[in-house]
Design a protein around this motif. Sequence first.
Motif, PDB file in Angstrom:
ATOM      1  N   VAL A 139       1.278   2.697  -3.462  1.00  0.00           N
ATOM      2  CA  VAL A 139      -0.007   3.189  -3.956  1.00  0.00           C
ATOM      3  C   VAL A 139      -0.348   4.516  -3.293  1.00  0.00           C
ATOM      4  O   VAL A 139      -0.792   5.466  -3.946  1.00  0.00           O
ATOM      5  CB  VAL A 139      -1.122   2.152  -3.687  1.00  0.00           C
ATOM      6  N   SER A 140      -0.117   4.613  -1.988  1.00  0.00           N
ATOM      7  CA  SER A 140      -0.399   5.852  -1.261  1.00  0.00           C
ATOM      8  C   SER A 140       0.498   6.984  -1.746  1.00  0.00           C
ATOM      9  O   SER A 140       0.061   8.131  -1.882  1.00  0.00           O
ATOM     10  CB  SER A 140      -0.191   5.634   0.244  1.00  0.00           C
ATOM     11  N   ASP A 141       1.755   6.664  -2.028  1.00  0.00           N
ATOM     12  CA  ASP A 141       2.686   7.677  -2.519  1.00  0.00           C
ATOM     13  C   ASP A 141       2.228   8.210  -3.865  1.00  0.00           C
ATOM     14  O   ASP A 141       2.227   9.423  -4.115  1.00  0.00           O
ATOM     15  CB  ASP A 141       4.090   7.071  -2.637  1.00  0.00           C
TER      16      ASP A 141
ATOM     17  N   ARG B  23      -0.812   8.155  -5.054  1.00  0.00           N
ATOM     18  CA  ARG B  23      -2.049   8.917  -4.863  1.00  0.00           C
ATOM     19  C   ARG B  23      -1.758  10.314  -4.334  1.00  0.00           C
ATOM     20  O   ARG B  23      -2.317  11.305  -4.810  1.00  0.00           O
ATOM     21  CB  ARG B  23      -2.970   8.167  -3.898  1.00  0.00           C
ATOM     22  N   THR B  24      -0.857  10.408  -3.373  1.00  0.00           N
ATOM     23  CA  THR B  24      -0.542  11.694  -2.758  1.00  0.00           C
ATOM     24  C   THR B  24       0.080  12.660  -3.761  1.00  0.00           C
ATOM     25  O   THR B  24      -0.217  13.860  -3.755  1.00  0.00           O
ATOM     26  CB  THR B  24       0.427  11.495  -1.576  1.00  0.00           C
TER      27      THR B  24
ATOM     28  N   ASP C 262       0.800  -1.219   0.000  1.00  0.00           N
ATOM     29  CA  ASP C 262       0.000   0.000   0.000  1.00  0.00           C
ATOM     30  C   ASP C 262       0.834   1.271   0.000  1.00  0.00           C
ATOM     31  O   ASP C 262       0.351   2.329  -0.396  1.00  0.00           O
ATOM     32  CB  ASP C 262      -0.916   0.014   1.242  1.00  0.00           C
ATOM     33  N   GLU C 263       2.080   1.182   0.465  1.00  0.00           N
ATOM     34  CA  GLU C 263       2.880   2.402   0.608  1.00  0.00           C
ATOM     35  C   GLU C 263       3.119   3.072  -0.735  1.00  0.00           C
ATOM     36  O   GLU C 263       2.988   4.289  -0.869  1.00  0.00           O
ATOM     37  CB  GLU C 263       4.217   2.088   1.278  1.00  0.00           C
TER      38      GLU C 263
END
Length: 217
Positions: free
Chosen positions: A121-123, A125-126, A118-119
Amino acid sequence: MTDDTGRSLRKDAARNRERLLAAARELFAQRGLDVTLNDIAHHAGVGVGTAYRRFANKEEVIDALFEEGLRQVAAVADEALADTDAWNGLVSYLERSMELQFGDRGLNEIMNNPALGDERVSDARTRIAPLIEKLVARAKEQGLVRADLDQTDIVFAQVGLSAIMDRSRAVEPDLYRRYLTLFLDGIRADRPEVTPLPTPALTAEQTHTAMTAGRRR
Protein backbone atom coordinates in the motif's frame (compact mmCIF):
# COMPACT_ATOMS: atom_id res chain seq x y z
CA MET A 1 27.46 -22.98 -24.42
CA THR A 2 27.15 -21.06 -27.69
CA ASP A 3 25.64 -17.57 -27.84
CA ASP A 4 22.66 -18.96 -29.76
CA THR A 5 22.06 -21.58 -27.09
CA GLY A 6 22.32 -18.97 -24.34
CA ARG A 7 19.84 -16.69 -26.10
CA SER A 8 17.46 -19.60 -26.60
CA LEU A 9 17.60 -20.50 -22.91
CA ARG A 10 16.96 -16.89 -21.90
CA LYS A 11 13.98 -16.74 -24.26
CA ASP A 12 12.62 -19.97 -22.81
CA ALA A 13 13.07 -18.65 -19.28
CA ALA A 14 11.29 -15.38 -20.14
CA ARG A 15 8.49 -17.28 -21.87
CA ASN A 16 7.99 -19.58 -18.90
CA ARG A 17 7.98 -16.62 -16.52
CA GLU A 18 5.21 -14.92 -18.52
CA ARG A 19 3.22 -18.15 -18.66
CA LEU A 20 3.47 -18.48 -14.91
CA LEU A 21 2.38 -14.89 -14.33
CA ALA A 22 -0.57 -15.27 -16.71
CA ALA A 23 -1.60 -18.49 -14.96
CA ALA A 24 -1.31 -16.81 -11.56
CA ARG A 25 -3.59 -13.97 -12.65
CA GLU A 26 -6.23 -16.46 -13.77
CA LEU A 27 -6.03 -18.56 -10.62
CA PHE A 28 -6.04 -15.54 -8.31
CA ALA A 29 -9.14 -14.29 -10.11
CA GLN A 30 -10.89 -17.65 -9.83
CA ARG A 31 -9.80 -18.82 -6.38
CA GLY A 32 -8.17 -15.93 -4.54
CA LEU A 33 -4.62 -15.86 -3.22
CA ASP A 34 -4.71 -19.22 -1.44
CA VAL A 35 -3.42 -21.13 -4.47
CA THR A 36 0.09 -22.55 -4.31
CA LEU A 37 3.05 -22.16 -6.65
CA ASN A 38 2.48 -25.82 -7.61
CA ASP A 39 -1.10 -24.92 -8.62
CA ILE A 40 0.24 -22.05 -10.72
CA ALA A 41 2.81 -24.29 -12.41
CA HIS A 42 0.20 -26.91 -13.32
CA HIS A 43 -2.18 -24.25 -14.64
CA ALA A 44 0.63 -22.76 -16.73
CA GLY A 45 1.52 -26.16 -18.15
CA VAL A 46 5.13 -26.05 -16.94
CA GLY A 47 7.02 -28.30 -14.54
CA VAL A 48 7.06 -27.48 -10.85
CA GLY A 49 10.87 -27.36 -10.97
CA THR A 50 10.69 -24.79 -13.76
CA ALA A 51 8.32 -22.69 -11.65
CA TYR A 52 10.69 -22.74 -8.67
CA ARG A 53 13.59 -21.69 -10.90
CA ARG A 54 11.65 -18.59 -11.91
CA PHE A 55 10.10 -17.83 -8.49
CA ALA A 56 11.24 -19.01 -5.07
CA ASN A 57 7.68 -18.95 -3.71
CA LYS A 58 4.17 -17.64 -4.37
CA GLU A 59 4.97 -14.32 -2.68
CA GLU A 60 7.52 -13.58 -5.40
CA VAL A 61 4.80 -14.15 -8.00
CA ILE A 62 2.52 -11.73 -6.16
CA ASP A 63 5.32 -9.16 -5.91
CA ALA A 64 6.03 -9.44 -9.64
CA LEU A 65 2.38 -8.95 -10.56
CA PHE A 66 1.99 -6.07 -8.12
CA GLU A 67 5.05 -4.34 -9.56
CA GLU A 68 3.75 -4.92 -13.08
CA GLY A 69 0.41 -3.40 -12.10
CA LEU A 70 2.05 -0.34 -10.58
CA ARG A 71 4.14 0.22 -13.70
CA GLN A 72 1.06 0.01 -15.90
CA VAL A 73 -0.96 2.43 -13.77
CA ALA A 74 1.97 4.86 -13.58
CA ALA A 75 2.34 4.72 -17.38
CA VAL A 76 -1.36 5.50 -17.78
CA ALA A 77 -1.03 8.47 -15.41
CA ASP A 78 2.04 9.77 -17.28
CA GLU A 79 0.17 9.59 -20.58
CA ALA A 80 -2.78 11.39 -19.01
CA LEU A 81 -0.46 14.16 -17.78
CA ALA A 82 0.88 14.55 -21.32
CA ASP A 83 -2.60 15.53 -22.52
CA THR A 84 -2.78 19.34 -22.66
CA ASP A 85 -6.49 19.19 -21.80
CA ALA A 86 -6.51 18.49 -18.06
CA TRP A 87 -10.09 17.22 -18.07
CA ASN A 88 -9.42 14.72 -20.85
CA GLY A 89 -6.31 13.61 -18.99
CA LEU A 90 -8.17 13.06 -15.73
CA VAL A 91 -11.02 11.17 -17.42
CA SER A 92 -8.56 9.07 -19.42
CA TYR A 93 -6.66 8.16 -16.26
CA LEU A 94 -9.82 7.08 -14.45
CA GLU A 95 -11.16 5.03 -17.33
CA ARG A 96 -7.92 3.30 -18.22
CA SER A 97 -6.73 2.69 -14.66
CA MET A 98 -10.11 1.16 -13.83
CA GLU A 99 -9.71 -1.23 -16.75
CA LEU A 100 -6.17 -2.09 -15.66
CA GLN A 101 -6.62 -2.37 -11.92
CA PHE A 102 -10.10 -3.76 -11.74
CA GLY A 103 -10.84 -5.23 -15.18
CA ASP A 104 -8.17 -7.87 -14.53
CA ARG A 105 -9.69 -9.81 -11.64
CA GLY A 106 -6.38 -11.44 -10.78
CA LEU A 107 -4.65 -8.08 -10.53
CA ASN A 108 -7.60 -6.71 -8.58
CA GLU A 109 -7.23 -9.55 -6.07
CA ILE A 110 -3.55 -8.73 -5.65
CA MET A 111 -3.78 -4.93 -5.43
CA ASN A 112 -6.80 -4.75 -3.15
CA ASN A 113 -6.53 -7.75 -0.86
CA PRO A 114 -6.45 -6.47 2.76
CA ALA A 115 -4.18 -9.32 3.86
CA LEU A 116 -1.23 -8.21 1.77
CA GLY A 117 0.27 -5.79 4.26
CA ASP A 118 1.18 -2.12 4.46
CA GLU A 119 4.36 -2.25 2.39
CA ARG A 120 2.56 -2.67 -0.91
CA VAL A 121 0.00 0.00 0.00
CA SER A 122 2.84 2.39 0.87
CA ASP A 123 4.61 1.58 -2.40
CA ALA A 124 1.47 2.31 -4.40
CA ARG A 125 0.90 5.54 -2.51
CA THR A 126 4.48 6.70 -3.02
CA ARG A 127 4.47 6.04 -6.75
CA ILE A 128 0.91 6.71 -7.86
CA ALA A 129 -0.50 9.34 -5.47
CA PRO A 130 1.83 12.16 -6.67
CA LEU A 131 0.73 11.53 -10.26
CA ILE A 132 -2.95 11.69 -9.32
CA GLU A 133 -2.23 14.86 -7.35
CA LYS A 134 -0.74 16.45 -10.47
CA LEU A 135 -3.76 15.44 -12.56
CA VAL A 136 -6.14 17.01 -10.04
CA ALA A 137 -4.00 20.14 -9.62
CA ARG A 138 -3.91 20.75 -13.37
CA ALA A 139 -7.68 20.36 -13.66
CA LYS A 140 -8.13 22.87 -10.82
CA GLU A 141 -5.73 25.35 -12.44
CA GLN A 142 -7.73 25.16 -15.67
CA GLY A 143 -10.98 25.69 -13.73
CA LEU A 144 -12.39 22.37 -14.88
CA VAL A 145 -13.18 20.71 -11.55
CA ARG A 146 -14.61 21.89 -8.26
CA ALA A 147 -12.08 23.72 -6.13
CA ASP A 148 -12.43 21.35 -3.18
CA LEU A 149 -11.60 18.20 -5.17
CA ASP A 150 -8.68 16.27 -3.66
CA GLN A 151 -6.55 13.47 -5.09
CA THR A 152 -7.87 11.20 -2.33
CA ASP A 153 -11.38 11.65 -3.78
CA ILE A 154 -10.10 9.97 -6.94
CA VAL A 155 -8.68 7.09 -4.91
CA PHE A 156 -11.93 6.51 -3.01
CA ALA A 157 -13.95 6.78 -6.22
CA GLN A 158 -11.83 4.01 -7.68
CA VAL A 159 -12.38 1.86 -4.59
CA GLY A 160 -16.14 2.35 -4.86
CA LEU A 161 -16.17 1.67 -8.58
CA SER A 162 -14.11 -1.46 -7.98
CA ALA A 163 -16.75 -2.77 -5.59
CA ILE A 164 -19.50 -2.02 -8.11
CA MET A 165 -17.56 -3.74 -10.88
CA ASP A 166 -16.96 -6.81 -8.75
CA ARG A 167 -20.57 -7.10 -7.60
CA SER A 168 -22.21 -6.49 -10.98
CA ARG A 169 -19.74 -8.25 -13.28
CA ALA A 170 -22.00 -11.24 -13.97
CA VAL A 171 -25.16 -9.12 -14.30
CA GLU A 172 -23.95 -6.05 -16.22
CA PRO A 173 -20.16 -5.72 -16.66
CA ASP A 174 -20.36 -2.08 -17.73
CA LEU A 175 -22.55 -0.91 -14.84
CA TYR A 176 -19.56 0.77 -13.14
CA ARG A 177 -19.38 3.17 -16.09
CA ARG A 178 -22.77 4.58 -15.08
CA TYR A 179 -21.39 5.52 -11.67
CA LEU A 180 -18.13 6.76 -13.13
CA THR A 181 -20.16 9.14 -15.29
CA LEU A 182 -22.15 10.31 -12.26
CA PHE A 183 -18.90 10.89 -10.38
CA LEU A 184 -17.35 12.84 -13.24
CA ASP A 185 -20.42 15.05 -13.61
CA GLY A 186 -20.29 15.64 -9.86
CA ILE A 187 -16.70 16.94 -9.88
CA ARG A 188 -16.79 19.00 -13.07
CA ALA A 189 -17.03 22.75 -12.58
CA ASP A 190 -17.79 23.87 -16.15
CA ARG A 191 -20.37 21.24 -17.05
CA PRO A 192 -22.78 22.74 -19.61
CA GLU A 193 -25.29 19.92 -19.24
CA VAL A 194 -25.70 16.53 -17.63
CA THR A 195 -23.85 13.75 -19.47
CA PRO A 196 -26.05 10.90 -20.75
CA LEU A 197 -25.43 7.79 -18.66
CA PRO A 198 -23.78 4.97 -20.67
CA THR A 199 -25.90 2.16 -19.23
CA PRO A 200 -29.30 2.02 -17.50
CA ALA A 201 -29.72 1.36 -13.82
CA LEU A 202 -30.25 -2.25 -12.78
CA THR A 203 -33.72 -3.41 -11.91
CA ALA A 204 -34.46 -4.32 -8.29
CA GLU A 205 -34.16 -8.00 -9.20
CA GLN A 206 -30.84 -7.51 -10.99
CA THR A 207 -29.52 -5.50 -8.07
CA HIS A 208 -30.46 -8.30 -5.68
CA THR A 209 -28.68 -10.81 -7.93
CA ALA A 210 -25.55 -8.66 -8.04
CA MET A 211 -25.52 -7.98 -4.30
CA THR A 212 -25.99 -11.62 -3.33
CA ALA A 213 -23.55 -13.13 -5.85
CA GLY A 214 -21.12 -15.49 -4.17
CA ARG A 215 -23.01 -15.64 -0.89
CA ARG A 216 -23.76 -19.00 0.70
CA ARG A 217 -27.30 -20.18 -0.03
